[in-house]
Write a protein that holds these residues in place. Structure first.
Motif, short mmCIF file in Angstrom:
data_model
loop_
_atom_site.label_atom_id
_atom_site.label_comp_id
_atom_site.label_asym_id
_atom_site.label_seq_id
_atom_site.Cartn_x
_atom_site.Cartn_y
_atom_site.Cartn_z
N PRO A 4 0.80 -1.22 0.00
CA PRO A 4 0.00 0.00 0.00
C PRO A 4 0.84 1.28 0.00
CG PRO A 4 0.08 -0.82 2.22
CD PRO A 4 0.82 -1.82 1.35
N GLY A 5 2.15 1.14 0.11
CA GLY A 5 3.04 2.30 0.14
C GLY A 5 3.55 2.56 1.53
N GLU A 6 4.83 2.97 1.60
CA GLU A 6 5.41 3.18 2.94
C GLU A 6 4.75 4.34 3.67
OE1 GLU A 6 8.18 5.84 0.50
OE2 GLU A 6 7.12 3.99 0.16
N SER A 7 4.22 5.33 2.95
CA SER A 7 3.57 6.45 3.63
C SER A 7 2.28 6.01 4.31
CB SER A 7 3.31 7.61 2.67
OG SER A 7 2.46 7.19 1.62
N VAL A 8 1.53 5.11 3.69
CA VAL A 8 0.31 4.59 4.30
C VAL A 8 0.65 3.83 5.58
CG1 VAL A 8 -1.60 2.95 4.01
CG2 VAL A 8 -0.96 4.47 2.13
N VAL A 9 1.65 2.97 5.49
CA VAL A 9 2.06 2.19 6.66
C VAL A 9 2.59 3.11 7.76
CG1 VAL A 9 3.65 0.42 7.51
CG2 VAL A 9 2.52 0.13 5.29
N ALA A 10 3.39 4.10 7.39
CA ALA A 10 3.95 5.03 8.38
C ALA A 10 2.85 5.84 9.05
CB ALA A 10 4.97 5.96 7.71
N GLU A 11 1.83 6.25 8.30
CA GLU A 11 0.72 7.02 8.89
C GLU A 11 -0.03 6.20 9.93
OE1 GLU A 11 -1.83 8.62 5.85
OE2 GLU A 11 -0.14 9.57 4.84
N LEU A 12 -0.06 4.89 9.74
CA LEU A 12 -0.75 4.01 10.68
C LEU A 12 0.12 3.62 11.87
CD1 LEU A 12 -2.54 1.77 8.07
CD2 LEU A 12 -3.58 3.50 9.52
N GLY A 13 1.37 4.01 11.84
CA GLY A 13 2.29 3.73 12.95
C GLY A 13 3.51 2.98 12.47
N ARG A 17 1.56 -2.28 13.65
CA ARG A 17 0.19 -1.79 13.82
C ARG A 17 -0.64 -2.08 12.59
NH1 ARG A 17 0.18 3.96 16.61
NH2 ARG A 17 -1.79 3.23 17.43
N PHE A 18 -0.06 -1.92 11.40
CA PHE A 18 -0.75 -2.18 10.15
C PHE A 18 -1.23 -3.64 10.08
CE2 PHE A 18 -0.57 -3.44 5.62
CZ PHE A 18 -1.49 -2.55 5.08
N MET A 19 -0.36 -4.55 10.50
CA MET A 19 -0.67 -5.97 10.44
C MET A 19 -1.31 -6.51 11.73
SD MET A 19 2.89 -7.20 8.65
CE MET A 19 2.61 -8.92 9.00
N ALA A 20 -1.33 -5.68 12.77
CA ALA A 20 -1.80 -6.13 14.09
C ALA A 20 -1.02 -7.37 14.52
CB ALA A 20 -3.31 -6.39 14.09
N TRP A 21 0.30 -7.29 14.37
CA TRP A 21 1.19 -8.40 14.70
C TRP A 21 2.29 -7.90 15.61
CZ3 TRP A 21 1.86 -13.40 14.79
CH2 TRP A 21 3.14 -13.93 14.83
N PRO A 22 2.41 -8.44 16.83
CA PRO A 22 3.43 -7.97 17.77
C PRO A 22 4.79 -8.65 17.60
CG PRO A 22 2.03 -9.56 18.86
CD PRO A 22 1.47 -9.37 17.46
N GLY A 23 4.86 -9.68 16.78
CA GLY A 23 6.09 -10.45 16.64
C GLY A 23 7.07 -9.86 15.64
#
Length: 77
Positions: A4-13, A17-23
């Motif tokens: 989705p683009g690094e800016s989208v991922v960065a905006e979400l944290g 956070r994007f994947m809801a994965w703590p590992g």
């Protein structure tokens, strides 16, 4: 980088956070795509210019841009 683009991922944290994965998360600097999609790119001393498989747009990836994308994704956060 493209979807989705690094800016989208960065905006979400970050990726966690994007994947809801703590590992742990491994990311790729683009090297695999550069060589596996060799018919869509041109390598020179400055990096690689490639045609997006998504929409045909042209992009340039050099070591600095690759690291900037990795940092924006935040795989080690």
């Amino acid at each position: 980088m493209l979807r989705p683009g690094e800016s989208v991922v960065a905006e979400l944290g970050d990726l966690h956070r994007f994947m809801a994965w703590p590992g742990p998360i491994l990311t790729d600097s683009g090297g695999f795509q550069v060589f596996s999609l060799s018919d869509l790119n041109k390598i020179d001393d400055d990096g690689v210019t490639f045609k997006s498989h998504i929409d045909g747009s042209m992009h340039h990836l050099d070591p600095e841009r690759s690291m900037a994308v990795q940092n924006a994704l935040g795989p080690t956060s």
